[in-house]
Motif scaffolding. Sequence first.
Motif, PDB file in Angstrom:
ATOM      1  N   LEU A  64      18.382 100.110  36.642  1.00 29.44           N
ATOM      2  CA  LEU A  64      18.285  99.044  36.289  1.00 29.44           C
ATOM      3  C   LEU A  64      16.889  97.992  35.971  1.00 29.44           C
ATOM      4  O   LEU A  64      16.145  98.062  36.901  1.00 29.44           O
ATOM      5  CB  LEU A  64      19.096  98.033  37.256  1.00 29.44           C
ATOM      6  CG  LEU A  64      19.172  96.396  37.186  1.00 29.44           C
ATOM      7  CD1 LEU A  64      20.029  96.018  36.057  1.00 29.44           C
ATOM      8  CD2 LEU A  64      19.835  95.949  38.520  1.00 29.44           C
ATOM      9  N   PHE A  65      16.920  97.444  34.878  1.00 30.14           N
ATOM     10  CA  PHE A  65      15.805  96.588  34.450  1.00 30.14           C
ATOM     11  C   PHE A  65      16.228  95.243  33.991  1.00 30.14           C
ATOM     12  O   PHE A  65      17.371  94.927  33.516  1.00 30.14           O
ATOM     13  CB  PHE A  65      15.222  97.479  33.395  1.00 30.14           C
ATOM     14  CG  PHE A  65      14.739  98.776  33.556  1.00 30.14           C
ATOM     15  CD1 PHE A  65      13.435  99.126  34.109  1.00 30.14           C
ATOM     16  CD2 PHE A  65      15.924  99.718  33.173  1.00 30.14           C
ATOM     17  CE1 PHE A  65      13.073 100.529  34.444  1.00 30.14           C
ATOM     18  CE2 PHE A  65      15.490 101.381  33.678  1.00 30.14           C
ATOM     19  CZ  PHE A  65      14.104 101.315  34.140  1.00 30.14           C
ATOM     20  N   SER A 118      19.757 106.721  46.824  1.00 31.56           N
ATOM     21  CA  SER A 118      21.236 106.909  47.273  1.00 31.56           C
ATOM     22  C   SER A 118      21.166 108.380  47.650  1.00 31.56           C
ATOM     23  O   SER A 118      20.629 109.316  47.125  1.00 31.56           O
ATOM     24  CB  SER A 118      22.190 106.588  46.605  1.00 31.56           C
ATOM     25  OG  SER A 118      22.156 105.131  46.330  1.00 31.56           O
ATOM     26  N   LYS A 119      22.310 108.995  48.402  1.00 35.43           N
ATOM     27  CA  LYS A 119      22.556 110.413  48.437  1.00 35.43           C
ATOM     28  C   LYS A 119      22.678 110.952  47.374  1.00 35.43           C
ATOM     29  O   LYS A 119      23.755 110.490  46.392  1.00 35.43           O
ATOM     30  CB  LYS A 119      23.791 110.437  49.606  1.00 35.43           C
ATOM     31  CG  LYS A 119      24.071 111.839  49.764  1.00 35.43           C
ATOM     32  CD  LYS A 119      25.380 111.856  50.725  1.00 35.43           C
ATOM     33  CE  LYS A 119      25.729 113.455  50.815  1.00 35.43           C
ATOM     34  NZ  LYS A 119      27.246 113.506  51.316  1.00 35.43           N
ATOM     35  N   ASP A 120      22.069 112.088  47.211  1.00 31.04           N
ATOM     36  CA  ASP A 120      22.182 112.701  45.879  1.00 31.04           C
ATOM     37  C   ASP A 120      21.709 111.963  44.659  1.00 31.04           C
ATOM     38  O   ASP A 120      22.162 112.384  43.681  1.00 31.04           O
ATOM     39  CB  ASP A 120      23.476 113.464  45.557  1.00 31.04           C
ATOM     40  CG  ASP A 120      23.737 114.516  46.749  1.00 31.04           C
ATOM     41  OD1 ASP A 120      22.787 115.500  47.272  1.00 31.04           O
ATOM     42  OD2 ASP A 120      24.929 114.614  47.223  1.00 31.04           O
ATOM     43  N   SER A 121      21.130 110.946  44.771  1.00 28.70           N
ATOM     44  CA  SER A 121      20.841 110.016  43.669  1.00 28.70           C
ATOM     45  C   SER A 121      21.914 109.517  42.992  1.00 28.70           C
ATOM     46  O   SER A 121      21.915 109.002  41.820  1.00 28.70           O
ATOM     47  CB  SER A 121      19.794 110.793  42.491  1.00 28.70           C
ATOM     48  OG  SER A 121      18.719 111.170  43.299  1.00 28.70           O
ATOM     49  N   ASN A 150      20.646 102.049  32.553  1.00 27.46           N
ATOM     50  CA  ASN A 150      20.771 103.020  31.820  1.00 27.46           C
ATOM     51  C   ASN A 150      21.593 103.724  32.985  1.00 27.46           C
ATOM     52  O   ASN A 150      21.453 103.980  34.129  1.00 27.46           O
ATOM     53  CB  ASN A 150      19.562 103.887  31.917  1.00 27.46           C
ATOM     54  CG  ASN A 150      18.557 103.173  31.047  1.00 27.46           C
ATOM     55  OD1 ASN A 150      18.909 102.954  29.819  1.00 27.46           O
ATOM     56  ND2 ASN A 150      17.147 103.005  31.371  1.00 27.46           N
ATOM     57  N   VAL A 151      23.003 104.019  32.569  1.00 30.45           N
ATOM     58  CA  VAL A 151      23.815 104.765  33.342  1.00 30.45           C
ATOM     59  C   VAL A 151      24.417 106.021  32.834  1.00 30.45           C
ATOM     60  O   VAL A 151      24.630 106.338  31.690  1.00 30.45           O
ATOM     61  CB  VAL A 151      25.130 103.624  33.370  1.00 30.45           C
ATOM     62  CG1 VAL A 151      26.339 104.153  33.992  1.00 30.45           C
ATOM     63  CG2 VAL A 151      24.613 102.350  33.706  1.00 30.45           C
ATOM     64  N   LEU A 198      14.600  96.757  38.555  1.00 37.74           N
ATOM     65  CA  LEU A 198      15.252  96.090  39.567  1.00 37.74           C
ATOM     66  C   LEU A 198      16.035  96.836  40.468  1.00 37.74           C
ATOM     67  O   LEU A 198      16.550  96.089  41.501  1.00 37.74           O
ATOM     68  CB  LEU A 198      16.066  94.719  38.856  1.00 37.74           C
ATOM     69  CG  LEU A 198      15.460  94.017  37.859  1.00 37.74           C
ATOM     70  CD1 LEU A 198      16.526  93.189  37.213  1.00 37.74           C
ATOM     71  CD2 LEU A 198      14.426  92.960  38.692  1.00 37.74           C
ATOM     72  N   GLY A 199      16.191  98.016  40.117  1.00 34.14           N
ATOM     73  CA  GLY A 199      17.004  98.846  41.064  1.00 34.14           C
ATOM     74  C   GLY A 199      17.343 100.134  40.476  1.00 34.14           C
ATOM     75  O   GLY A 199      17.316 100.562  39.225  1.00 34.14           O
ATOM     76  N   ASP A 200      17.757 101.107  41.256  1.00 32.91           N
ATOM     77  CA  ASP A 200      18.329 102.417  40.836  1.00 32.91           C
ATOM     78  C   ASP A 200      19.030 103.083  41.815  1.00 32.91           C
ATOM     79  O   ASP A 200      19.112 102.786  43.040  1.00 32.91           O
ATOM     80  CB  ASP A 200      17.084 103.363  40.216  1.00 32.91           C
ATOM     81  CG  ASP A 200      16.113 103.483  41.489  1.00 32.91           C
ATOM     82  OD1 ASP A 200      16.696 103.918  42.558  1.00 32.91           O
ATOM     83  OD2 ASP A 200      14.910 103.401  41.117  1.00 32.91           O
TER      84      ASP A 200
END
Length: 178
Positions: free
Chosen positions: A94-95, A108-111, A164-165, A102-104
Amino acid sequence: MRMKVTRTAAAILLTGLAAMPFASCIKGEHDDYEAWREQNDAYLASLNTTEYELVVPDWAPQNSVYIKWHNDRSLTADSLVAMSNSTLDIKYELFDIEGNRLGDSYMSKDSVYQSRPNQNVVGMWIAMTTMHVGDSATLIIPYPSGYGAQVRGDIKPYTNLIYNVKIKGIKALEKPLN
């Protein structure tokens, strides 16, 4: 000509005068972000709409998200699409419009970030129920479909959210209620 002022009118006038310092404080706080709001509005106005698809769902016609696909959608067309209360696994970054991270999901577990679409801002909810498993995209969520005028951690009010998802999978696909 003499004007008669009742006690009620005087009380209203004094209350209004007493509230003026507070109103100017509120206005002052709002002004801090006015330039940022204008910058975010200009960013959306300059967006290349041949590159991004505007998605406005029937269930939320006042909200939208811009989606730029990074994969051949014909290859994922037969894959699952989430319902609002399905549980998805996604990877994201997140940008803001200046490129500030701003986040990603990488902490988290296993990204992988696991969530239901209806537990996110409306713009992400729209995207998560539009994308198929395996789709990869850049999302631009206009601030009214994001956090609006709210401050959320490092996210300033009126911030367009740029994600970016990649949809990795759907853990639990819920069926619609009849």
